[in-house]
Write a protein that holds these residues in place. Structure first.
Motif, mmCIF file in Angstrom:
data_model
loop_
_atom_site.group_PDB
_atom_site.id
_atom_site.type_symbol
_atom_site.label_atom_id
_atom_site.label_comp_id
_atom_site.label_asym_id
_atom_site.label_seq_id
_atom_site.Cartn_x
_atom_site.Cartn_y
_atom_site.Cartn_z
ATOM 1 N N ASP A 200 -5.955 -0.936 -4.718
ATOM 2 C CA ASP A 200 -5.334 -1.530 -3.386
ATOM 3 C C ASP A 200 -6.262 -2.728 -2.755
ATOM 4 O O ASP A 200 -7.129 -2.262 -2.098
ATOM 5 N N GLU A 201 -5.998 -3.903 -3.206
ATOM 6 C CA GLU A 201 -6.895 -5.076 -2.671
ATOM 7 C C GLU A 201 -8.338 -4.585 -2.984
ATOM 8 O O GLU A 201 -9.171 -4.515 -1.848
ATOM 9 N N SER B 138 0.883 -1.327 -0.122
ATOM 10 C CA SER B 138 -0.019 -0.065 0.059
ATOM 11 C C SER B 138 1.119 1.391 -0.028
ATOM 12 O O SER B 138 0.602 2.199 -0.567
#
Ligand SMILES: Nc1ncnc2c1ncn2[C@@H]1O[C@H](COP(=O)(O)OP(=O)(O)OP(=O)(O)O)[C@@H](O)[C@H]1O
Ligand SMILES: [Mg+2]
Length: 271
Positions: free
Chosen positions: A162-163, A50
């Protein structure tokens, strides 16, 4: 690949200091991402994925090194780089339509044009008919579809994800992966996509960047040439899954000292 990369990281490192604790999140790394590429960042929790994404977004400043997009230094966020978070970052007080119109309106597109663009985008992520719903009236998967429509409506050159599907059940997740791939195949935007999931990375990526445990380094870059849509059950995918799982697990074991690792509240592994 040839030509100027879309994104170029040179010696990019990040350390944080918080609560009297110095954390080396990322050791210097080099990475090039080319126009239209779909790159997945895969690595254990807390390895700085991240952090790297936020630096590319311009939200976090590197402690060392440089990040360029199209040869220009990244110093701050820009609508050219759209960010999709794991949490559904929608405005709860706005309808689906307003949420998706927001970016184009801020960019100065007239109201009618912004609305048309938003309606097209909402239809493309399969949410036609839900334009007037509020986020609280949607399921998790639907919220994430709105999140994608919202970012896509800004027509960013680069999508940083991000995910985005991390909180979804596996079936919804598979559907969203397929739909994202469909969008990307229609309009080849450059995508940098963070995931914990080896399967997700194999399904989506042109290249998988495997990172070490913290401090994050790049331990391998694995290209995947298989045509899409990919079948995760074919022999090549199974072999690739074993290979990548081995690479990531070796890193998790390295951090936890071989003992069972538990995810801490701050995202690192603790023993
Ligand atoms: N704002 C911050 N201040 C202090 N430390 C931070 C900050 N953001 C991240 N860190 C630390 O940097 C390290 C890397 O965090 P990061 O969130 O980038 O990891 P990650 O690979 O995305 O992990 P996960 O897979 O769990 O999301 C962690 O140890 C974290 O505690
Ligand atoms: Mg993370």
């Amino acid at each position: 690949m040839m030509g100027e990369p879309k994104i170029r990281a040179r010696g990019v490192a990040k350390h944080y200091r918080a609560n009297n604790l110095d954390v080396r999140a990322l050791d210097p790394l080099d990475l090039e991402i080319y126009e239209g590429e779909f790159v997945c960042l895969l690595g254990p929790s807390g390895c700085g994925k991240s952090t790297l994404l936020r630096m590319v977004a311009g939200l976090v400043t590197p402690s060392a090194g440089t990040l360029h997009m199209d040869g220009r230094l990244i110093t701050r966020p820009s609508p050219e780089r759209g960010l999709v978070f794991q949490e559904y970052a929608l405005f709860p007080w706005m309808t689906v339509l307003r949420n998706v119109m927001y970016g184009p309106s801020v960019r100065g597109l007239g109201r009618a044009k912004a609305e048309q663009l938003a309606r097209d985008q909402i239809a493309r992520v399969g949410l036609e008919g839900f334009e007037n719903h509020f986020p609280s009236q949607l399921s998790g998967g639907m919220k994430q579809r709105v999140g994608i429509a919202r970012v896509w409506a800004n027509q960013p050159d680069v999508l940083l994800m991000d995910e985005p599907f991390g909180a979804l059940d596996s079936i919804t997740r598979n559907v969203l992966q397929r739909d994202l791939l469909g969008l990307w195949m229609q309009e080849r935007r450059t995508i940098l996509f963070v995931t914990h999931s080896v399967e997700e990375a194999i399904y989506l990526a042109d290249r998988i960047v495997v990172m070490s445990a913290r401090p994050g380094r790049i331990t391998a870059i694995v290209p995947i040439d298989a045509p899409r849509p990919r079948n995760l059950l074919d022999q090549d995918s199974i072999a690739l899954r074993a290979h990548l799982t081995g690479l990531v697990e070796a890193q998790v074991i390295a951090t936890s000292g071989g003992r069972i690792a538990a995810k801490s509240a701050v995202g690192g592994y603790v023993e």
